[in-house]
Motif scaffolding. Structure first.
Motif, PDB file in Angstrom:
ATOM      1  N   UNK A 237       0.617  -1.060  -0.165  1.00 53.28           N
ATOM      2  CA  UNK A 237      -0.037  -0.092  -0.057  1.00 53.28           C
ATOM      3  C   UNK A 237       0.694   1.396   0.069  1.00 53.28           C
ATOM      4  N   UNK A 238       0.330   2.450  -0.748  1.00 52.04           N
ATOM      5  CA  UNK A 238       1.341   3.032  -0.450  1.00 52.04           C
ATOM      6  C   UNK A 238       0.568   4.145   0.643  1.00 52.04           C
ATOM      7  N   UNK A 239       2.090   4.132   1.206  1.00 59.32           N
ATOM      8  CA  UNK A 239       1.603   5.228   2.997  1.00 59.32           C
ATOM      9  C   UNK A 239       1.106   6.073   2.285  1.00 59.32           C
ATOM     10  N   UNK A 240       1.206   7.621   1.844  1.00 64.12           N
ATOM     11  CA  UNK A 240       0.914   8.183   2.136  1.00 64.12           C
ATOM     12  C   UNK A 240      -0.444   7.848   1.763  1.00 64.12           C
ATOM     13  N   UNK A 241      -1.171   7.319   1.278  1.00 64.14           N
ATOM     14  CA  UNK A 241      -2.626   6.915   0.811  1.00 64.14           C
ATOM     15  C   UNK A 241      -3.214   6.096   2.045  1.00 64.14           C
ATOM     16  N   UNK A 242      -2.206   5.175   3.044  1.00 65.41           N
ATOM     17  CA  UNK A 242      -2.521   4.820   4.718  1.00 65.41           C
ATOM     18  C   UNK A 242      -2.941   5.618   5.266  1.00 65.41           C
ATOM     19  N   UNK A 243      -1.966   6.889   5.503  1.00 68.89           N
ATOM     20  CA  UNK A 243      -2.023   8.247   6.715  1.00 68.89           C
ATOM     21  C   UNK A 243      -3.134   8.984   6.309  1.00 68.89           C
ATOM     22  N   UNK A 244      -3.601   8.568   4.385  1.00 69.06           N
ATOM     23  CA  UNK A 244      -4.771   9.702   4.561  1.00 69.06           C
ATOM     24  C   UNK A 244      -5.892   8.971   5.579  1.00 69.06           C
ATOM     25  N   UNK A 245      -6.174   7.827   4.708  1.00 64.85           N
ATOM     26  CA  UNK A 245      -7.441   7.759   5.305  1.00 64.85           C
ATOM     27  C   UNK A 245      -7.232   7.038   6.870  1.00 64.85           C
ATOM     28  N   UNK A 246      -6.787   6.719   7.889  1.00 61.20           N
ATOM     29  CA  UNK A 246      -5.759   7.390   9.148  1.00 61.20           C
ATOM     30  C   UNK A 246      -6.101   8.856   9.662  1.00 61.20           C
ATOM     31  N   UNK A 247      -6.336   9.673   8.648  1.00 64.82           N
ATOM     32  CA  UNK A 247      -6.725  11.082   9.370  1.00 64.82           C
ATOM     33  C   UNK A 247      -8.008  11.113   9.086  1.00 64.82           C
ATOM     34  N   UNK A 248      -8.050  10.537   7.864  1.00 69.64           N
ATOM     35  CA  UNK A 248      -9.458  11.161   7.745  1.00 69.64           C
ATOM     36  C   UNK A 248     -10.501  10.111   8.878  1.00 69.64           C
ATOM     37  N   UNK A 249     -10.314   9.112   8.788  1.00 72.42           N
ATOM     38  CA  UNK A 249     -11.173   8.041  10.290  1.00 72.42           C
ATOM     39  C   UNK A 249     -10.827   9.645  11.486  1.00 72.42           C
ATOM     40  N   UNK A 250      -9.970   9.903  11.620  1.00 80.54           N
ATOM     41  CA  UNK A 250      -9.441  10.950  13.433  1.00 80.54           C
ATOM     42  C   UNK A 250      -9.277   9.662  14.241  1.00 80.54           C
TER      43      UNK A 250
END
Length: 63
Positions: free
Chosen positions: A48-61
């Protein structure tokens, strides 16, 4: 973490550690279009692209 033309990639174990979710849950979320799509590195390897996983986590708070 691996650096490729896609940017930084996380393997399955790293994604499980980063998210705190099981691989089964990650796969289920991906199939429901609620988790980033993995990149196929070979016939039997994905990441997985690290940036996409980090963004997913941010979107979930969850950060």
């Amino acid at each position: 973490m691996t650096i490729t033309p896609y940017g930084s990639l996380l393997n399955k174990i790293q994604v499980v550690e980063e998210t705190g979710l099981s691989y089964s849950t990650i796969y289920r979320l991906y199939r429901a279009n609620k988790f980033p799509k993995p990149v196929r590195l070979s016939a039997r390897r994905i990441a997985w692209k690290k940036e996409e996983v980090e963004q997913w986590r941010k979107d979930l708070g969850r950060v």
